[in-house]
Design a protein around this motif. Structure first.
Motif, PDB file in Angstrom:
ATOM      1  N   ALA A  94      -1.321 -15.614  -8.315  1.00 18.86           N
ATOM      2  CA  ALA A  94      -0.180 -16.271  -8.958  1.00 18.86           C
ATOM      3  C   ALA A  94       0.790 -15.253  -9.540  1.00 18.86           C
ATOM      4  N   GLU A  95       0.286 -14.065  -9.893  1.00 18.23           N
ATOM      5  CA  GLU A  95       1.148 -13.023 -10.455  1.00 18.23           C
ATOM      6  C   GLU A  95       1.652 -12.050  -9.392  1.00 18.23           C
ATOM      7  N   THR A  96       0.790 -11.674  -8.454  1.00 16.61           N
ATOM      8  CA  THR A  96       1.157 -10.647  -7.480  1.00 16.61           C
ATOM      9  C   THR A  96       1.777 -11.221  -6.207  1.00 16.61           C
ATOM     10  N   GLY A  97       1.563 -12.503  -5.957  1.00 11.46           N
ATOM     11  CA  GLY A  97       2.027 -13.082  -4.704  1.00 11.46           C
ATOM     12  C   GLY A  97       1.035 -12.923  -3.569  1.00 11.46           C
ATOM     13  N   GLY A  98      -0.071 -12.203  -3.814  1.00  8.96           N
ATOM     14  CA  GLY A  98      -1.098 -12.041  -2.790  1.00  8.96           C
ATOM     15  C   GLY A  98      -0.703 -11.050  -1.729  1.00  8.96           C
ATOM     16  N   MET A  99      -1.340 -11.157  -0.584  1.00 10.69           N
ATOM     17  CA  MET A  99      -1.089 -10.255   0.536  1.00 10.69           C
ATOM     18  C   MET A  99      -0.238 -10.950   1.588  1.00 10.69           C
ATOM     19  N   ASP A 100       0.806 -10.281   2.025  1.00 12.37           N
ATOM     20  CA  ASP A 100       1.635 -10.782   3.119  1.00 12.37           C
ATOM     21  C   ASP A 100       2.154  -9.570   3.886  1.00 12.37           C
ATOM     22  N   VAL A 101       1.365  -9.114   4.837  1.00 13.77           N
ATOM     23  CA  VAL A 101       1.707  -7.932   5.621  1.00 13.77           C
ATOM     24  C   VAL A 101       2.120  -8.399   7.018  1.00 13.77           C
ATOM     25  N   ALA A 102       3.393  -8.234   7.322  1.00  7.62           N
ATOM     26  CA  ALA A 102       3.959  -8.692   8.590  1.00  7.62           C
ATOM     27  C   ALA A 102       3.362  -7.922   9.763  1.00  7.62           C
ATOM     28  N   PRO A 103       3.539  -8.419  10.986  1.00  9.71           N
ATOM     29  CA  PRO A 103       3.012  -7.709  12.165  1.00  9.71           C
ATOM     30  C   PRO A 103       3.430  -6.237  12.195  1.00  9.71           C
ATOM     31  N   HIS A 104       2.449  -5.384  12.434  1.00 13.50           N
ATOM     32  CA  HIS A 104       2.660  -3.940  12.455  1.00 13.50           C
ATOM     33  C   HIS A 104       1.681  -3.335  13.458  1.00 13.50           C
ATOM     34  N   PRO A 105       1.949  -2.120  13.946  1.00  9.72           N
ATOM     35  CA  PRO A 105       1.147  -1.544  15.020  1.00  9.72           C
ATOM     36  C   PRO A 105       0.050  -0.605  14.528  1.00  9.72           C
ATOM     37  N   HIS A 106      -0.907  -0.338  15.424  1.00  4.49           N
ATOM     38  CA  HIS A 106      -1.920   0.698  15.198  1.00  4.49           C
ATOM     39  C   HIS A 106      -2.229   1.376  16.522  1.00  4.49           C
ATOM     40  N   THR A 107      -2.530   2.665  16.472  1.00  2.00           N
ATOM     41  CA  THR A 107      -3.048   3.406  17.623  1.00  2.00           C
ATOM     42  C   THR A 107      -4.148   4.348  17.152  1.00  2.00           C
ATOM     43  N   GLY A 108      -5.124   4.592  18.035  1.00  2.00           N
ATOM     44  CA  GLY A 108      -6.105   5.647  17.817  1.00  2.00           C
ATOM     45  C   GLY A 108      -7.091   5.419  16.693  1.00  2.00           C
ATOM     46  N   LEU A 109      -7.262   4.155  16.252  1.00  2.00           N
ATOM     47  CA  LEU A 109      -8.137   3.901  15.104  1.00  2.00           C
ATOM     48  C   LEU A 109      -8.746   2.512  15.184  1.00  2.00           C
ATOM     49  N   GLN A 110      -9.719   2.290  14.290  1.00  2.00           N
ATOM     50  CA  GLN A 110     -10.260   0.958  14.043  1.00  2.00           C
ATOM     51  C   GLN A 110      -9.983   0.588  12.593  1.00  2.00           C
ATOM     52  N   THR A 111      -9.624  -0.665  12.339  1.00  2.00           N
ATOM     53  CA  THR A 111      -9.456  -1.149  10.973  1.00  2.00           C
ATOM     54  C   THR A 111     -10.689  -1.951  10.585  1.00  2.00           C
ATOM     55  N   VAL A 112     -11.140  -1.763   9.340  1.00  2.00           N
ATOM     56  CA  VAL A 112     -12.312  -2.456   8.811  1.00  2.00           C
ATOM     57  C   VAL A 112     -11.891  -3.210   7.562  1.00  2.00           C
ATOM     58  N   SER A 113     -11.989  -4.537   7.606  1.00  2.00           N
ATOM     59  CA  SER A 113     -11.620  -5.380   6.467  1.00  2.00           C
ATOM     60  C   SER A 113     -12.889  -5.940   5.827  1.00  2.00           C
ATOM     61  N   TRP A 114     -12.984  -5.784   4.478  1.00  2.00           N
ATOM     62  CA  TRP A 114     -14.173  -6.252   3.743  1.00  2.00           C
ATOM     63  C   TRP A 114     -13.700  -6.793   2.391  1.00  2.00           C
ATOM     64  N   LEU A 115     -14.000  -8.050   2.126  1.00  2.00           N
ATOM     65  CA  LEU A 115     -13.550  -8.717   0.907  1.00  2.00           C
ATOM     66  C   LEU A 115     -14.695  -8.962  -0.069  1.00  2.00           C
ATOM     67  N   PHE A 116     -14.343  -8.935  -1.367  1.00  2.00           N
ATOM     68  CA  PHE A 116     -15.252  -9.353  -2.435  1.00  2.00           C
ATOM     69  C   PHE A 116     -14.907 -10.756  -2.923  1.00  2.00           C
ATOM     70  N   SER A 117     -13.617 -11.098  -2.911  1.00  2.00           N
ATOM     71  CA  SER A 117     -13.187 -12.453  -3.245  1.00  2.00           C
ATOM     72  C   SER A 117     -11.856 -12.735  -2.568  1.00  2.00           C
ATOM     73  N   GLY A 118     -11.556 -14.032  -2.373  1.00  2.00           N
ATOM     74  CA  GLY A 118     -10.345 -14.437  -1.701  1.00  2.00           C
ATOM     75  C   GLY A 118     -10.555 -14.642  -0.214  1.00  2.00           C
ATOM     76  N   GLU A 119      -9.464 -14.821   0.502  1.00  2.00           N
ATOM     77  CA  GLU A 119      -9.512 -15.084   1.941  1.00  2.00           C
ATOM     78  C   GLU A 119      -8.201 -14.606   2.560  1.00  2.00           C
ATOM     79  N   ILE A 120      -8.300 -13.945   3.717  1.00  2.00           N
ATOM     80  CA  ILE A 120      -7.126 -13.406   4.410  1.00  2.00           C
ATOM     81  C   ILE A 120      -7.115 -13.929   5.846  1.00  2.00           C
ATOM     82  N   GLU A 121      -5.939 -14.375   6.278  1.00  2.00           N
ATOM     83  CA  GLU A 121      -5.766 -14.823   7.656  1.00  2.00           C
ATOM     84  C   GLU A 121      -5.300 -13.648   8.513  1.00  2.00           C
ATOM     85  N   HIS A 122      -6.048 -13.386   9.564  1.00  2.00           N
ATOM     86  CA  HIS A 122      -5.764 -12.281  10.486  1.00  2.00           C
ATOM     87  C   HIS A 122      -5.288 -12.840  11.818  1.00  2.00           C
TER      88      HIS A 122
END
Length: 329
Positions: A73-101
């Motif tokens: 309610a204060e930060t607005g949460g996460m809203d990261v628009a489409p962006h690229p990646h090369t040469g790596l793996q991303t690892v997402s791990w949450l303690f609380s909340g929910e993110i749409e990928h």
């Protein structure tokens, strides 16, 4: 998650040669985070412990952001628009909340606490990440893994895995990558890796058997935790070099402490990391940026995100220079 700093720092990173000397009690290096805002005036702030001047890689782990607990309610949460990646793996791990990928492979998944989402960029992928409307508190880590040269142009991929909790005397462990405490993750990686959430009971002491060929990093989410005799406060990351076959953790507080343990064999390849790209030369980065800005098929298209994609920042007006881990002693 994207690296959305206004002025992206260019990095050429390479692990130093490991002397593999045996040591019963590892010496711990304490890495403190820097705060990085993601987004606009109500930006969510993350605490970044990798990369930094003191250390750029732990195994193949090359990027670690720790965020929350944030009141959406204060930060607005996460809203990261489409962006690229090369040469790596991303690892997402949450303690609380929910993110749409959503990604250009066509994956549409939810990141939830205790569930691993691993995305392989390889030759090129793009994705978006948005906290869901029902999320009130957002809290977790976003990690990157550098791909070795022989696999850095691999096909894009997405894996989801829910590890079962492993209960030890004084701790609960969730192994999302690699092997620990008798549990093996089936998730494919391209170098030997370890990733696990470890929750310690109040005052608990736990000794874990670890691979002596691995270097390790322990990120403390909350609590005060002793790592091989060195005290780590919340948001700090303790680094242990190779050579020890056990790691002792002590919860010095009278409440549960939560940590994330990362490990891997030293990554001895030189890499160039800039914005969301990992390559082997300045020219690799220039080419990836041009492909993204020109809407090349290399990165595909993310369907379903209600907005524009992220533009790439301007390249530095210089050739990217080397930057390495300090020599191991």
């Amino acid at each position: 998650m994207s690296n959305v700093e206004a002025e992206s720092v260019e990095l050429r990173c390479g692990a130093s040669v490991d002397d593999r000397r045996e040591s019963k009690v590892p010496q711990i290096e304490v890495l403190t985070p820097r705060e990085v805002p993601l987004g606009g005036p109500r930006a969510m702030t993350v605490r970044r412990t990798l990369p930094q001047r003191a250390r750029t890689l732990i195994g193949a782990w090359c990027f670690a952001d720790h965020y929350g607990p944030d009141d959406v309610a204060e930060t607005g949460g996460m809203d990261v628009a489409p962006h690229p990646h090369t040469g790596l793996q991303t690892v997402s791990w949450l303690f609380s909340g929910e993110i749409e990928h959503r990604d250009s492979l066509g994956s549409h998944a939810l990141v939830r606490p205790g569930e691993l989402n691993l995305m392989t960029g390889g030759h090129g992928i793009s994705h978006s990440e948005v906290s869901t409307p029902g999320t009130t508190v957002l809290h977790g880590v976003q990690l990157w893994v550098a791909l070795p040269a022989e696999h850095r142009l691999t096909e894009r991929d997405f894996q989801h895995y829910v590890p079962e909790p492993v209960r030890l005397d004084g701790a609960e462990v969730r192994v999302f990558l690699g092997s620990l405490a008798g549990h093996d993750s089936p998730v494919r990686t391209f170098t030997p890796l370890l990733g696990a959430e470890i929750v310690l009971e109040p005052g608990a002491t736990v000794t874990l058997g670890v691979d002596p060929a691995f270097e390790h990093g322990l990120l403390v989410d909350h609590g005060r935790v002793g790592m091989a005799g060195t005290l780590l406060d919340a948001a700090e990351l303790g680094y242990a070099a190779t050579g020890s076959d056990s790691l002792t953790l002590v919860n010095e507080s009278q409440e549960r402490a939560r940590t994330v343990l990362l490990g891997g064999t030293p990554f001895d390849e030189e890499i160039v990391m800039w914005w969301n790209f990992i390559g082997r030369s300045h020219e690799d980065i220039v080419r990836a940026r041009e492909d993204w800005e020109n809407s090349s098929d290399r990165f595909g298209v993310v369907e379903g995100y209600p907005g524009d994609r992220l533009p790439a920042p301007a390249l530095p007006n210089a050739v990217i220079m080397p930057r390495r881990n300090p020599p191991r002693r």
